[in-house]
Design a protein around this motif. Structure first.
Motif, mmCIF file in Angstrom:
data_model
loop_
_atom_site.group_PDB
_atom_site.id
_atom_site.type_symbol
_atom_site.label_atom_id
_atom_site.label_comp_id
_atom_site.label_asym_id
_atom_site.label_seq_id
_atom_site.Cartn_x
_atom_site.Cartn_y
_atom_site.Cartn_z
ATOM 1 N N TYR A 36 0.864 -0.750 -0.455
ATOM 2 C CA TYR A 36 1.599 0.052 -1.578
ATOM 3 C C TYR A 36 1.126 1.577 -1.463
ATOM 4 C CZ TYR A 36 2.967 -4.553 -2.970
ATOM 5 O OH TYR A 36 3.391 -5.779 -2.938
ATOM 6 N N GLU A 37 0.201 2.118 -0.860
ATOM 7 C CA GLU A 37 -0.254 3.291 -0.545
ATOM 8 C C GLU A 37 -0.501 3.552 0.832
ATOM 9 O OE1 GLU A 37 -3.864 4.584 -2.311
ATOM 10 O OE2 GLU A 37 -4.544 2.536 -2.034
ATOM 11 N N TRP A 38 -0.412 4.846 1.322
ATOM 12 C CA TRP A 38 -0.656 5.254 2.746
ATOM 13 C C TRP A 38 -2.116 5.959 2.434
ATOM 14 C CZ3 TRP A 38 3.272 5.205 6.759
ATOM 15 C CH2 TRP A 38 2.757 5.335 8.051
ATOM 16 N N ILE A 50 -1.393 8.533 0.299
ATOM 17 C CA ILE A 50 0.048 9.012 -0.244
ATOM 18 C C ILE A 50 0.666 7.847 -1.159
ATOM 19 C CG2 ILE A 50 2.425 9.414 0.516
ATOM 20 C CD1 ILE A 50 1.357 10.583 3.152
ATOM 21 N N LEU A 52 3.259 5.310 -2.511
ATOM 22 C CA LEU A 52 4.412 4.904 -2.287
ATOM 23 C C LEU A 52 5.118 4.095 -3.428
ATOM 24 C CD1 LEU A 52 3.553 3.271 1.218
ATOM 25 C CD2 LEU A 52 4.563 5.470 0.775
ATOM 26 N N THR A 68 3.973 3.486 -9.183
ATOM 27 C CA THR A 68 3.127 3.485 -8.100
ATOM 28 C C THR A 68 1.868 2.568 -8.168
ATOM 29 O OG1 THR A 68 1.631 5.419 -8.957
ATOM 30 C CG2 THR A 68 3.618 5.923 -7.769
ATOM 31 N N SER A 102 9.586 -3.079 -3.121
ATOM 32 C CA SER A 102 8.739 -1.839 -2.914
ATOM 33 C C SER A 102 8.866 -1.301 -1.585
ATOM 34 C CB SER A 102 7.186 -2.062 -3.303
ATOM 35 O OG SER A 102 7.211 -2.706 -4.549
ATOM 36 N N ILE A 103 8.649 0.185 -1.436
ATOM 37 C CA ILE A 103 8.719 0.931 -0.130
ATOM 38 C C ILE A 103 7.274 0.889 0.139
ATOM 39 C CG2 ILE A 103 9.374 2.870 0.975
ATOM 40 C CD1 ILE A 103 11.551 1.429 -0.514
ATOM 41 N N THR A 104 6.816 -0.039 1.071
ATOM 42 C CA THR A 104 5.402 -0.292 1.323
ATOM 43 C C THR A 104 5.126 0.429 2.632
ATOM 44 O OG1 THR A 104 5.894 -2.119 2.879
ATOM 45 C CG2 THR A 104 5.417 -2.461 0.655
ATOM 46 N N LYS A 105 3.926 0.464 3.234
ATOM 47 C CA LYS A 105 3.594 1.321 4.432
ATOM 48 C C LYS A 105 4.202 0.953 5.507
ATOM 49 C CE LYS A 105 -0.759 2.451 7.059
ATOM 50 N NZ LYS A 105 -2.009 2.146 6.943
ATOM 51 N N LEU A 108 7.942 2.411 4.959
ATOM 52 C CA LEU A 108 7.878 3.625 5.410
ATOM 53 C C LEU A 108 7.786 3.960 6.831
ATOM 54 C CD1 LEU A 108 8.178 6.836 4.465
ATOM 55 C CD2 LEU A 108 5.587 6.835 3.821
#
Length: 340
Positions: A36-38, A50, A52, A68, A102-105, A108
């Motif tokens: 859930y983060e980069w 980053i 997300l 987030t 969610s917009i996951t890694k 993206l």
């Protein structure tokens, strides 16, 4: 492909620095999983990442939450037992997976690949719009892209499906090839915007295989279905005492796309895991002493360089094989009566 080595190195270094035993399988699986983060890098316990957008629906209240990874609503948590996926504590004390958009890694990374493909092909289309290809052959980057397109179009799609039916499948198969190839190549970049494990994600390969399965079976001709339910074999094999051959052929409708899914997933996942493991070996060697550290360092670096070069070839081969087998299976769905 190679996932982000900088975050992995920071993770391994942090574990070895705190005197913890380096658990290579756990570290590898953690970095292969979606997130859930980069994560970009870590330095002295500080993490650069980053955030997300997380979009989840509560099973208790029915409300949607937008947040987030640092600001999860009350009742939600990242489950270590499920590779960091978000779970919700229900009113009865049970744990349940909420609706997660969610917009996951991985998501993206797919958007980045789509943006790259749009830029590349729209720029090529602009060249053809302003030039007469009959009088002026494309050069440079446009010429290279034309070579790739014609190679897949003529040598794979047209030859596998046949002159009569190939045109309506060419856009889909070309899209599949360039999507897989571009995703694999961007996966070789060790830092943002590359490094995500997209084609090593079973959900992505499942969707690609499902699209191929639909293309095969929705537009197949009657000869294809006849070969499944009433093949040209002796009667006792297709009717009495049991329809053995029709069952086997019907089972093959699902095993073909399943093989596509597993082949792409397993090959890309294995490449990721091997490269991550060699990176962990560097830190494992230093934790065993200077002598082991120097020896394993040299061995791991040589193997990492070799694997990087090999993965360049694998990036193309896997895209080519998936497209070729999809074209072959589609071609079999348009087999004419009496055709060998």
């Amino acid at each position: 492909m190679m996932v982000a080595m900088l975050p992995l190195a920071a993770h391994a270094e942090e574990a070895s620095g705190e005197g913890e035993q380096l658990n290579i399988p756990e570290i590898v699986l953690e970095h292969l999983a979606d997130a859930y983060e980069w994560h970009i890098a870590s330095y002295h316990g500080k993490h650069l990442s980053i955030p997300l957008p997380i979009i989840i629906r509560s099973g208790n209240t029915g409300k949607w939450h937008f947040c987030t990874h640092n600001s999860l609503p009350e009742g939600f948590f990242f489950s270590p037992e499920h590779h960091g996926k978000i779970y919700e504590k229900m009113a009865d004390g049970s744990e349940k997976r909420p609706i997660d958009l969610s917009i996951t890694k991985t998501v993206l990374q797919i958007w980045i690949v789509v943006a790259v493909l749009l830029i590349v092909f729209l720029s090529c289309a602009r060249w053809y719009k302003h030039h007469d290809e009959k009088s002026e052959a494309p050069k440079g980057f446009v010429g290279m892209m034309e070579m790739f397109v014609m190679m897949i179009h003529d040598d794979v799609i047209k030859s596998s499906i046949g002159e009569k039916h190939y045109k309506k499948y060419a856009p889909y198969l070309l899209t599949v090839f360039f999507f897989i190839f571009t995703t694999n190549m961007i996966g070789l970049i060790p830092i943002f915007p590359g490094g995500a494990n997209v084609t090593g994600n079973i959900n992505i390969t499942f969707f690609l295989a499902l699209c191929t399965m639909l293309a095969i079976n929705i537009f197949a001709n009657k000869e294809y279905w006849k070969e499944i339910f009433w093949p040209d074999v002796p009667l006792f094999l297709k009717a009495y005492p049991a329809p053995v051959m029709p069952i086997i052929e019907l089972f093959g409708v699902f095993t073909k796309p399943f093989a596509l899914m597993i082949r792409l997933f397993a090959n890309m996942m294995a490449g990721h895991a091997v490269m991550l493991s060699f990176t962990c070996v560097i830190f494992l060697g230093w934790s065993m002493g200077v002598g082991f550290g120097l020896g394993l360092n040299a061995f791991s670096i040589i193997m990492l360089l070799f694997m990087n070069l090999l993965e360049l070839l694998v990036a193309f081969v896997q895209a080519y094989v998936f497209t070729m087998l999809s074209a072959v299976f589609i071609g079999l769905a348009h087999k004419e009566h009496g055709e060998e």
